[in-house]
Design a protein around this motif. Structure first.
Motif, short mmCIF file in Angstrom:
data_model
loop_
_atom_site.label_atom_id
_atom_site.label_comp_id
_atom_site.label_asym_id
_atom_site.label_seq_id
_atom_site.Cartn_x
_atom_site.Cartn_y
_atom_site.Cartn_z
N GLN A 127 0.90 -1.06 0.10
CA GLN A 127 0.00 0.05 0.06
C GLN A 127 0.93 1.15 0.00
OE1 GLN A 127 -3.69 -0.10 0.38
NE2 GLN A 127 -3.40 -2.16 -0.06
N THR A 128 0.29 2.10 -0.75
CA THR A 128 1.21 3.62 -0.58
C THR A 128 0.61 4.11 0.69
OG1 THR A 128 -0.62 4.83 -1.56
CG2 THR A 128 0.99 3.79 -3.13
N GLN A 129 1.55 5.27 1.05
CA GLN A 129 1.17 6.15 2.26
C GLN A 129 -0.28 6.46 2.05
OE1 GLN A 129 3.84 9.17 2.55
NE2 GLN A 129 5.74 7.90 3.32
N SER A 130 -0.95 6.91 0.87
CA SER A 130 -2.37 7.28 0.83
C SER A 130 -3.38 5.94 0.85
CB SER A 130 -2.42 8.17 -0.27
OG SER A 130 -2.21 7.59 -1.61
N GLY A 131 -2.67 4.76 0.85
CA GLY A 131 -3.70 3.30 0.87
C GLY A 131 -3.93 3.12 -0.68
N ILE A 132 -3.23 3.26 -1.46
CA ILE A 132 -3.35 2.66 -2.72
C ILE A 132 -2.63 1.42 -3.27
CG2 ILE A 132 -3.07 3.16 -5.30
CD1 ILE A 132 -3.34 6.23 -4.73
N ALA A 133 -3.52 0.20 -3.45
CA ALA A 133 -2.83 -0.82 -3.70
C ALA A 133 -1.64 -0.71 -4.87
CB ALA A 133 -3.91 -1.94 -3.99
N VAL A 134 -0.50 -1.49 -4.76
CA VAL A 134 0.34 -1.52 -5.72
C VAL A 134 1.28 -2.82 -5.63
CG1 VAL A 134 2.26 -0.38 -4.37
CG2 VAL A 134 2.27 -0.27 -6.95
N VAL A 135 1.38 -3.54 -6.78
CA VAL A 135 2.29 -4.73 -6.77
C VAL A 135 3.26 -4.48 -7.79
CG1 VAL A 135 0.77 -5.73 -8.37
CG2 VAL A 135 2.15 -7.15 -6.64
N THR A 136 4.47 -4.97 -7.55
CA THR A 136 5.75 -5.02 -8.47
C THR A 136 5.94 -6.44 -8.59
OG1 THR A 136 7.34 -4.55 -6.72
CG2 THR A 136 6.26 -2.62 -8.03
N PHE A 137 6.26 -6.88 -9.73
CA PHE A 137 6.73 -8.17 -10.19
C PHE A 137 7.75 -8.06 -11.33
CE2 PHE A 137 2.49 -7.68 -11.67
CZ PHE A 137 2.58 -8.27 -13.16
N THR A 138 8.33 -9.36 -11.50
CA THR A 138 9.15 -9.55 -12.89
C THR A 138 8.35 -10.73 -13.50
OG1 THR A 138 11.09 -8.99 -11.61
CG2 THR A 138 11.36 -10.38 -13.63
N LEU A 139 8.06 -10.49 -14.83
CA LEU A 139 7.72 -11.34 -15.62
C LEU A 139 8.74 -12.14 -16.87
CD1 LEU A 139 4.65 -12.37 -16.10
CD2 LEU A 139 4.62 -10.64 -17.99
#
Length: 155
Positions: A23-35
């Protein structure tokens, strides 16, 4: 000179690790990954054997798409994404300028059937059958009318 600008990416590959939802500081969901995406053409070694090569591409997804990916995909899962290439830069703690190039996901969709998935058992049939390809913003489901017999066809 043309004014055409197009930044569209389609990737189908396998996750190299479990996606980790943050979650960002403002509560937005984020996911990072490698494909990991296999190259279309294989090279041959000195002895003539084919060597499969892959590119490892950094990907980021936001909001509902991030939640969808973290919920239904694990390391080794096949995933197809569409999006755009983004570059960004920042200054690290040592004052060095750093750069990153990544794909920002617009849509993510299943590739494998339940039976082909390497993480078999991690998907529930209800979720797999009722979860369409996910995009941001969510697209409305098409409204199709079921025809009972061929006699109903207008031609």
């Amino acid at each position: 000179m043309s004014s055409l600008n197009l930044n569209k990416v389609v990737l189908c590959g396998r996750l190299t690790a479990d996606p980790e939802l943050k979650q960002t500081q403002s509560g937005i969901a984020v996911v990072t990954f490698t494909l990991a995406v296999n190259r279309r053409f294989q090279s041959r070694s000195a002895d003539g054997a084919q060597a499969q090569q892959a590119d490892f591409i950094s990907v980021v997804a936001w909001r509902q798409t991030a939640e969808f990916i973290s919920k239904y995909f694990k390391k080794g899962s096949a995933l197809c994404v569409t999006g755009s290439i983004q570059t960004r830069s920042w200054q690290d703690q040592q004052g060095q300028k750093r750069y990153a190039t990544e794909v920002v996901v617009d849509e993510a969709m299943f590739v494998d059937s339940r039976n082909e998935s390497p993480a078999q058992g991690s998907y529930t049939p209800e979720a797999y059958n009722n979860t369409p390809a996910f995009s941001t913003p969510a697209a409305a489901a098409p409204n199709f009318e079921e025809l009972k017999a061929d006699d109903d066809l207008p031609f």
